[in-house]
Write a protein that holds these residues in place. Structure first.
Motif, PDB file in Angstrom:
ATOM      1  N   PRO A 274      27.614  31.389  33.196  1.00  0.00           N
ATOM      2  CA  PRO A 274      28.697  31.433  34.175  1.00  0.00           C
ATOM      3  C   PRO A 274      28.850  32.820  34.782  1.00  0.00           C
ATOM      4  N   VAL A 275      29.267  32.861  36.021  1.00  0.00           N
ATOM      5  CA  VAL A 275      29.545  34.118  36.704  1.00  0.00           C
ATOM      6  C   VAL A 275      30.856  33.952  37.449  1.00  0.00           C
ATOM      7  N   PRO A 276      31.497  35.055  37.806  1.00  0.00           N
ATOM      8  CA  PRO A 276      32.703  34.925  38.622  1.00  0.00           C
ATOM      9  C   PRO A 276      32.401  34.200  39.928  1.00  0.00           C
TER      10      PRO A 276
ATOM     11  N   LEU B 272      32.978  49.068  47.621  1.00  0.00           N
ATOM     12  CA  LEU B 272      32.653  47.989  48.547  1.00  0.00           C
ATOM     13  C   LEU B 272      33.636  46.842  48.327  1.00  0.00           C
ATOM     14  N   ILE B 273      34.104  46.251  49.395  1.00  0.00           N
ATOM     15  CA  ILE B 273      34.991  45.102  49.316  1.00  0.00           C
ATOM     16  C   ILE B 273      34.284  43.901  49.921  1.00  0.00           C
ATOM     17  N   ILE B 274      34.107  42.847  49.108  1.00  0.00           N
ATOM     18  CA  ILE B 274      33.524  41.593  49.582  1.00  0.00           C
ATOM     19  C   ILE B 274      34.694  40.663  49.886  1.00  0.00           C
ATOM     20  N   SER B 275      34.896  40.334  51.146  1.00  0.00           N
ATOM     21  CA  SER B 275      36.027  39.505  51.571  1.00  0.00           C
ATOM     22  C   SER B 275      35.502  38.156  52.072  1.00  0.00           C
ATOM     23  N   VAL B 276      35.800  37.100  51.321  1.00  0.00           N
ATOM     24  CA  VAL B 276      35.295  35.764  51.631  1.00  0.00           C
ATOM     25  C   VAL B 276      36.386  34.948  52.311  1.00  0.00           C
TER      26      VAL B 276
ATOM     27  N   ILE C 108      36.793  40.749  46.313  1.00  0.00           N
ATOM     28  CA  ILE C 108      36.592  41.535  45.110  1.00  0.00           C
ATOM     29  C   ILE C 108      36.187  42.939  45.524  1.00  0.00           C
ATOM     30  N   THR C 109      36.366  43.882  44.615  1.00  0.00           N
ATOM     31  CA  THR C 109      35.992  45.274  44.857  1.00  0.00           C
ATOM     32  C   THR C 109      34.867  45.670  43.908  1.00  0.00           C
TER      33      THR C 109
END
Length: 201
Positions: free
Chosen positions: A88-90, A182-186, A196-197
């Motif tokens: 499992p992963v986030p 880095l910010i991943i914005s979905v 997430i950061t």
């Protein structure tokens, strides 16, 4: 004749006692039940006062009455492994970051538990993914780097894993370096978003 057996109500806490309850629960879920072809369900996964998941469907391992583990992560990981055939992963996970001459050049993120456009069930489907950067001391507020490219692969029972990629970043005027965030914005179809950061290291 064969009969059906299912494990229903169980937890890790053992009425808030310390280990070895956690070790016994792990043996039950990961070894004993599979070896005897016994199914597993989770009691009170979302019951009021006994939630085992939060509003993002991530596992919650403690309750207001007991800080010992409820076994939520144990069950979540087991279900995920059986559904996807892997660890499992986030739901949003940075899988790799490539650095060229001290600058971030390529970022790859995995959007798991993402659903599918083909009608297969899934909680959410990604519409777009933005990549932003925060540079402490230089650009303290998030600045847009680029939109990440989406691709879908590895279908599984609840939908698919979606990969988000951004490359050629080292050549851009605004870039990211070691120590930056880095910010991943979905952004999802039908509304809603998640981010997430990730600290570059």
């Amino acid at each position: 004749h064969a009969s059906t057996v299912v494990a229903t109500e169980w937890n890790e806490s053992g009425t808030c006692k310390a280990p070895p309850n956690q070790f016994l629960a792990s043996q039950l879920v990961n070894t004993y039940l599979p070896a005897h072809s016994i199914g597993l369900i989770v009691h009170s996964w979302d019951a009021p006062g006994g939630e085992l998941v939060n509003r993002f469907d991530d596992p919650v391992d403690s309750s207001p009455r007991c800080t010992a583990s409820t076994g939520a992560t144990l069950a979540y990981n087991k279900f995920w492994s059986e559904a996807g055939g892997g660890q499992p992963v986030p739901e949003v996970h940075v899988s790799s970051v490539e650095i060229v001459d001290g600058r971030v050049d390529t970022v790859r993120a995995v959007l798991a538990n993402n659903g599918g456009q083909d009608g297969s069930p899934g909680p959410q489907i990604a519409r777009s993914v933005d990549l932003l950067v925060v540079q402490p001391g230089r650009v303290p507020k998030p600045k847009m780097l680029t939109s990440m490219q989406l691709s879908t692969s590895a279908p599984w029972t609840r939908g698919s894993f979606t990969l988000a990629t951004a490359s050629g970043l080292a050549q851009m005027r605004l870039t990211a370096k070691i120590g930056d965030a880095l910010i991943i914005s979905v952004h999802y179809h039908g509304g809603g978003s998640r981010e997430i950061t990730y600290i570059v290291h």
